[in-house]
Design a protein around this motif. Sequence first.
Motif, PDB file in Angstrom:
ATOM      1  N   VAL A 175       0.842  -1.201   0.000  1.00 21.66           N
ATOM      2  CA  VAL A 175       0.000   0.000   0.000  1.00 21.66           C
ATOM      3  C   VAL A 175       0.877   1.250   0.000  1.00 21.66           C
ATOM      4  N   ARG A 176       1.959   1.229   0.776  1.00 28.87           N
ATOM      5  CA  ARG A 176       2.887   2.364   0.778  1.00 28.87           C
ATOM      6  C   ARG A 176       3.431   2.632  -0.627  1.00 28.87           C
ATOM      7  N   ASP A 177       3.811   1.570  -1.339  1.00 27.75           N
ATOM      8  CA  ASP A 177       4.346   1.743  -2.688  1.00 27.75           C
ATOM      9  C   ASP A 177       3.293   2.318  -3.628  1.00 27.75           C
ATOM     10  N   ILE A 178       2.049   1.865  -3.463  1.00 24.32           N
ATOM     11  CA  ILE A 178       0.964   2.378  -4.305  1.00 24.32           C
ATOM     12  C   ILE A 178       0.735   3.858  -4.017  1.00 24.32           C
ATOM     13  N   VAL A 179       0.728   4.237  -2.740  1.00 23.26           N
ATOM     14  CA  VAL A 179       0.543   5.653  -2.389  1.00 23.26           C
ATOM     15  C   VAL A 179       1.663   6.495  -2.989  1.00 23.26           C
ATOM     16  N   ARG A 180       2.883   5.989  -2.955  1.00 25.19           N
ATOM     17  CA  ARG A 180       3.998   6.745  -3.532  1.00 25.19           C
ATOM     18  C   ARG A 180       3.816   6.953  -5.027  1.00 25.19           C
ATOM     19  N   GLU A 181       3.255   5.940  -5.706  1.00 30.67           N
ATOM     20  CA  GLU A 181       3.029   6.073  -7.146  1.00 30.67           C
ATOM     21  C   GLU A 181       1.929   7.095  -7.444  1.00 30.67           C
ATOM     22  N   VAL A 182       0.860   7.054  -6.650  1.00 33.02           N
ATOM     23  CA  VAL A 182      -0.283   7.931  -6.892  1.00 33.02           C
ATOM     24  C   VAL A 182      -0.044   9.336  -6.348  1.00 33.02           C
ATOM     25  N   PHE A 183       0.642   9.416  -5.204  1.00 33.69           N
ATOM     26  CA  PHE A 183       0.731  10.687  -4.458  1.00 33.69           C
ATOM     27  C   PHE A 183       2.158  10.822  -3.908  1.00 33.69           C
ATOM     28  N   PRO A 184       3.143  11.033  -4.767  1.00 38.98           N
ATOM     29  CA  PRO A 184       4.545  11.035  -4.317  1.00 38.98           C
ATOM     30  C   PRO A 184       4.894  12.164  -3.356  1.00 38.98           C
ATOM     31  N   GLU A 185       4.081  13.208  -3.302  1.00 41.91           N
ATOM     32  CA  GLU A 185       4.393  14.342  -2.423  1.00 41.91           C
ATOM     33  C   GLU A 185       4.053  14.062  -0.960  1.00 41.91           C
ATOM     34  N   ALA A 186       3.261  13.055  -0.688  1.00 49.80           N
ATOM     35  CA  ALA A 186       2.778  12.807   0.677  1.00 49.80           C
ATOM     36  C   ALA A 186       3.880  12.222   1.560  1.00 49.80           C
ATOM     37  N   TYR A 187       3.849  12.611   2.825  1.00 49.93           N
ATOM     38  CA  TYR A 187       4.667  11.958   3.843  1.00 49.93           C
ATOM     39  C   TYR A 187       3.927  10.686   4.273  1.00 49.93           C
ATOM     40  N   ILE A 188       4.638   9.576   4.359  1.00 48.79           N
ATOM     41  CA  ILE A 188       3.986   8.291   4.631  1.00 48.79           C
ATOM     42  C   ILE A 188       4.598   7.645   5.863  1.00 48.79           C
ATOM     43  N   SER A 189       3.737   7.147   6.764  1.00 47.43           N
ATOM     44  CA  SER A 189       4.162   6.374   7.931  1.00 47.43           C
ATOM     45  C   SER A 189       3.410   5.057   7.921  1.00 47.43           C
ATOM     46  N   ILE A 190       4.118   3.927   8.099  1.00 45.79           N
ATOM     47  CA  ILE A 190       3.445   2.629   8.171  1.00 45.79           C
ATOM     48  C   ILE A 190       3.698   2.028   9.553  1.00 45.79           C
ATOM     49  N   SER A 191       2.688   1.352  10.069  1.00 48.14           N
ATOM     50  CA  SER A 191       2.749   0.883  11.455  1.00 48.14           C
ATOM     51  C   SER A 191       3.848  -0.152  11.667  1.00 48.14           C
ATOM     52  N   SER A 192       4.155  -0.957  10.656  1.00 47.11           N
ATOM     53  CA  SER A 192       5.177  -1.984  10.817  1.00 47.11           C
ATOM     54  C   SER A 192       6.573  -1.392  10.959  1.00 47.11           C
ATOM     55  N   ASP A 193       6.742  -0.128  10.603  1.00 46.77           N
ATOM     56  CA  ASP A 193       7.999   0.585  10.853  1.00 46.77           C
ATOM     57  C   ASP A 193       7.957   1.369  12.158  1.00 46.77           C
ATOM     58  N   VAL A 194       6.812   1.957  12.460  1.00 48.47           N
ATOM     59  CA  VAL A 194       6.701   2.875  13.592  1.00 48.47           C
ATOM     60  C   VAL A 194       6.424   2.146  14.903  1.00 48.47           C
ATOM     61  N   ALA A 195       5.478   1.209  14.901  1.00 44.80           N
ATOM     62  CA  ALA A 195       5.066   0.514  16.133  1.00 44.80           C
ATOM     63  C   ALA A 195       4.657  -0.916  15.794  1.00 44.80           C
ATOM     64  N   PRO A 196       5.621  -1.788  15.501  1.00 43.86           N
ATOM     65  CA  PRO A 196       5.285  -3.141  15.044  1.00 43.86           C
ATOM     66  C   PRO A 196       4.937  -4.090  16.180  1.00 43.86           C
ATOM     67  N   GLU A 197       3.830  -3.828  16.860  1.00 43.03           N
ATOM     68  CA  GLU A 197       3.392  -4.706  17.948  1.00 43.03           C
ATOM     69  C   GLU A 197       1.880  -4.658  18.073  1.00 43.03           C
ATOM     70  N   PHE A 198       1.351  -5.617  18.812  1.00 43.37           N
ATOM     71  CA  PHE A 198      -0.101  -5.762  18.846  1.00 43.37           C
ATOM     72  C   PHE A 198      -0.772  -4.686  19.704  1.00 43.37           C
TER      73      PHE A 198
END
Length: 697
Positions: A175-198
Motif C-alpha cells: 500500500v505504501r508503494d501504491i501511495v507513492r506512485e499515486v501521491f509522491p508528495e505525501a509523507y507516509i508512515s506505516i505501522s510496521s515501521d513505527v510501532a510493530p506490535e499488537f
Amino acid sequence: MRLGIDVGGTFTDLILIDDRTGAIHSAKVLTVPRSPADGVLAGIDKILALTGASIADVDYIVHGTTIGTNALIERKGAKTGLITTAGFRDVLEIARIERPDAGLYDIFVDLPDPLVPRYLRREVHERIGADGSVVVPLDEVSAVEAAQFLKNEAVEAIAICLLFGFRNPAHERRVRDIVREVFPEAYISISSDVAPEFREYERTSTTVINAYLQPITEQYVTDLVDRLRERYGEIDLRIMQASGGSMTAEVAKRHAVNMVNSGPAGGVLATAAIGRLTGDLKLIGVDMGGTSFDIGLVVDGQPRIKSEGEFEGYPVKIPLVDVEGIGAGGGSIAWVDAGGALNVGPQSAGADPGPACYGLNGTRPTVTDANLVLGRLNPAYFMGGEMQLHPDRARQAIADYVAQPLGMSVEEAASGIIRVVNANMVRGISVNSIQKGYDVREFALLAFGGAGPLHAVELAQELGIRRIIVPPYASTLSAFGLLVADTRHDYVMTVARHQRDLSPGDLLAGFLDLEARGRAQLQAQRVPDEQVEIYWSADVRYEGQSYELNVPVDRNTQQAYEISKDFGSLVQLTDADIATTVARFHDLHRRIYAYGSPDEPVEFINLRVAAVGKVPEVRLAQRDPGSADPGAAQKGERPVYFFGLGFVPAAIYERHWLVPGNVVVGPCLVEEPVSTTVIPPGAQATVDEYGNLLVTL
C-alpha cells in the motif's frame, strides 16, 4: 567538546562540555516560538563567544526539541489521512473503555478528538491473519482509490495501519508503494515501521501521531541541518528521543513520534548522572521551567523506561523514559475562579508575552511574579543581569488579578500563589512515585530548571524528603542530560505465547533477529563494536490479564547457541533464564500492585531489544575543598518571605564564589545567573567537590 541544546517553551538552554578538562559552560537565550532554529543558532553563537571556542572544537551536537510536543498541544500538525483494513475505520474513536483519570467521575468527559477526522480515513480490502498468513489478498484497486481520494483532499501526510501488519508487513508495504506512485508528495508512515506490535488502537494512534508530526519535524530538522551547514560547515547533529537515547538527524526525519517529550527525558538522564557523582541511587528529578514541571524517577541508578505512554491524551507504543509533566512552571498564570478559589496554571505566559515582570507586555500574574514580590528573585540579577525584572509590574498584576478579588494584600496573594503551585507539584510527585509503589522518604530530590531550586526545599519538606541536591547549571541541566545520552535504537516483536508453549530456542531466535537489526543500524552509524551494548527484555502478564509489565531478560554470553560471527560471541538462553524472567515479573507485579501470584501461569507478549552505542562518560572537573565558612561568597542581605514567618533577613550568596566544603545555613538564598536556590530556616546546604549544593533537613 560536545554541545547539548534543549529548546523549551520559554528558553533555549545550551551546555558545552570540554572533555579534556571536564569544564562545563552554559548559556540561555529566549526561545523563538515562530522559528525555533533562530534561537538555536543564536544560542550557539552566544556560547561559543562566551567560551572562546570554535565550532571546529565541537565533536557533535545533541538536540532536544519541543516542536513535536507543541504541535500536539496546539493541534497544529499536518492534515493527515489514514488507510486501514476494511471494517477498522473507527478504531481511533472506539479506543478503549478507560476514562481519563481527571474524568473518572465526570459523565461529560470526552477523549480528545482524533487527529484524523472520519472522512479522511479510508479502507482497503485485505486481511492478514493473527498468525501472519494472508487471509484475503490485497485489493490493489481499493488502495489506489484510497490514495487518490486523500490526494484530492490535499492531505500532507498518510498513516497506513492494517490489521496484523506487525505479523506480516507485506500488505502495508505494498500500500505504501501504491501511495507513492499515486501521491509522491505525501509523507507516509506505516505501522510496521513505527510501532510493530499488537494492540490495534495504540498501534494506529502511534502511527497517526508519527504521520501528523512528520512534515513539521522533518522540515524543522532539514532546515536546521541546512542552516548549521551554511554557517558552520558539516556538523554531526544528533536528535534526542523520548526513550533516553539519541538518533541521527536522518533517522529522526522518519520517526517524529520518538522526538516528543525528548527534553524531559534528557532531564532524567542528567538526574541519574548527577546521582552517580553524589552516590545517590534513588532520586526524584524535578524540572521546573517556564511552562511545565516534569517529574522522573531514578531507581538503582537508572531511569525508568516504559514501553508505552500517552502524549496529550493520545496513546503511544514506543519506549520512553517514564517522566510525567504538569502545567506548573515559572510562567504559570495565577487566576481566581468563579467560586473565589485561587488557581495556578496550567495556562502559561510562556516566552511571549511572558510574566508581567519581564516587561514584554505581559499583564497576568505568574509564579515568577510572586517569587519576585516575595524577595526570592533579584530583579537586577535575572539572567546574570542581562534581563531586568520589573517588581512594580509584578505587584500590579498580582494586585489586579488576585489580591483585590480575594481582599488581601499583594504579599499575601503572592504567598498564596506559591503555596498553591507547590501543592500542585507535591501532588504531581506523589502520583508518579507513591502511587507507583515507592516510598519517597527513601529518595533524594534533585531539582533543576530555572525555577526548580526556588521551590525544591519546600517541596521536600511537604513530602518528608530529607536530602535535596541542586546541581551546578541547574537551569540548563536537561541540556546536560542530552550529552550523557547514548545512541539508542529499540526493536520489538510480538510473540503472544503462553510460557508452556515457548522453548528457549523460540525466544532466542526472536531476540537474535531483533539484535541483528540493531547492530546493523549502529554499524551504519559507524559506532565502534566496543561501544555497543545490547539489552533484552520481555513484556509479561498473567494469563487473562489485559496489560503487561516489562522485565529484563538475561543475555548470557557463555557456551551454548552459536550465532553469526558478526556478533563475535556465543549467546545462550536456557529454561533457567526463562524462570528467572518470570520470577522478576512476579516480584515487579507485587511491588506495583501489592500482590503477586507465583502459581499462576504467565504469557510472553512482546520481546524487546535495545541496541545502544555508548558515549564517553562525562568527567566533570573537581575542586579542592576549602573551609566551612562561606563568608567570602556572601554578597549582601535582604528581606525574604518564608511561610509562617513573613519577611525575615536572609543572607545572599553568589554560587560561583562558593567552594567545596562551604556550608550555608538558612534562611538564605544562593544566587547564580540563571537560577536561585531558596534555603528556608531549619535547613543547611554543603557544597561538594563537583559544585553540587547538598541540602539537608
